[in-house]
Write a protein that holds these residues in place. Structure first.
Motif, PDB file in Angstrom:
ATOM      1  N   MET A   1      50.154  36.925  74.739  1.00  0.00           N
ATOM      2  CA  MET A   1      49.120  37.234  75.682  1.00  0.00           C
ATOM      3  C   MET A   1      47.795  37.291  74.923  1.00  0.00           C
ATOM      4  N   THR A   2      46.743  36.823  75.588  1.00  0.00           N
ATOM      5  CA  THR A   2      45.401  36.986  75.052  1.00  0.00           C
ATOM      6  C   THR A   2      44.517  37.581  76.142  1.00  0.00           C
ATOM      7  N   ILE A   3      43.561  38.369  75.700  1.00  0.00           N
ATOM      8  CA  ILE A   3      42.548  38.902  76.592  1.00  0.00           C
ATOM      9  C   ILE A   3      41.215  38.439  76.027  1.00  0.00           C
ATOM     10  N   GLY A   4      40.487  37.686  76.815  1.00  0.00           N
ATOM     11  CA  GLY A   4      39.192  37.180  76.368  1.00  0.00           C
ATOM     12  C   GLY A   4      38.079  37.811  77.173  1.00  0.00           C
ATOM     13  N   PRO A  24      53.421  26.248  75.057  1.00  0.00           N
ATOM     14  CA  PRO A  24      53.977  27.168  76.052  1.00  0.00           C
ATOM     15  C   PRO A  24      53.498  26.868  77.473  1.00  0.00           C
ATOM     16  N   LEU A  25      54.172  27.456  78.422  1.00  0.00           N
ATOM     17  CA  LEU A  25      53.698  27.540  79.799  1.00  0.00           C
ATOM     18  C   LEU A  25      52.666  28.665  79.806  1.00  0.00           C
ATOM     19  N   ILE A  26      51.509  28.452  80.447  1.00  0.00           N
ATOM     20  CA  ILE A  26      50.449  29.451  80.420  1.00  0.00           C
ATOM     21  C   ILE A  26      50.063  29.843  81.843  1.00  0.00           C
ATOM     22  N   TYR A  82      51.305  33.700  77.781  1.00  0.00           N
ATOM     23  CA  TYR A  82      51.974  32.520  77.242  1.00  0.00           C
ATOM     24  C   TYR A  82      53.484  32.738  77.280  1.00  0.00           C
ATOM     25  N   ILE A  83      54.207  31.747  77.814  1.00  0.00           N
ATOM     26  CA  ILE A  83      55.661  31.856  77.914  1.00  0.00           C
ATOM     27  C   ILE A  83      56.283  30.646  77.218  1.00  0.00           C
ATOM     28  N   ILE A 132      47.237  46.330  82.270  1.00  0.00           N
ATOM     29  CA  ILE A 132      47.235  45.666  80.970  1.00  0.00           C
ATOM     30  C   ILE A 132      45.921  45.922  80.239  1.00  0.00           C
ATOM     31  N   LEU A 133      44.813  45.828  80.962  1.00  0.00           N
ATOM     32  CA  LEU A 133      43.492  45.979  80.350  1.00  0.00           C
ATOM     33  C   LEU A 133      43.175  47.424  79.963  1.00  0.00           C
TER      34      LEU A 133
END
Length: 137
Positions: A1-4, A24-26, A82-83, A132-133
């Motif tokens: 996972m990314t947080i931008g 990955p599948l995103i 991302y999976i 999540i955030l």
């Protein structure tokens, strides 16, 4: 996972290589902000589109270089999950109900690329994204 989370003080054009192996599948969630994406290399997708506020996307775009254009002072907040395809394949029930591009990820050794706009971020999705955030850890 990314947080931008980004605010650029000038217009920005950048190339985003999509050459991870394995790719990955995103699943991407635009909580705030928009940007233009140009993908001139492929026929599987529109070559120029806007990814926008409170929208979600699901994509599989291996071996691709996209150009992203972000306007100055655009307040971007994006969560991407991302999976790994092999992990995705382990969820083995109900695949026959999935859209064709997702079935191809499971059934083909070289699945075709796709970029699928899922739609608006629902209230339930937004609650999970906020959790999540705002993790207390």
């Amino acid at each position: 996972m990314t947080i931008g989370k980004h605010i650029h003080h000038a217009d920005l054009n950048y190339v985003s290589p999509q050459d991870e192996v394995p790719y990955p599948l995103i699943s991407k969630f635009h909580i705030s902000g928009t940007y233009r994406t140009i993908s001139p290399e492929i026929k599987e997708n529109s070559d120029d589109y806007i990814e926008g506020i409170e929208k979600s996307y699901l994509f599989y775009l291996p071996n691709l270089h996209e150009i992203h254009q972000v306007l100055a002072e655009e307040d971007l907040l994006i969560v991407s999950i991302y999976i790994d395809i092999d992990v995705f394949k382990t969820f083995s029930q109900g695949f026959e109900l999935l859209p064709t591009p997702l079935q191809a990820l499971i059934n083909k050794s070289s699945p075709p690329r796709f970029h699928y706009p899922v739609g608006e971020i629902t209230p339930a999705m937004f609650r999970v994204l906020q959790q999540i955030l705002n993790l207390p850890f």
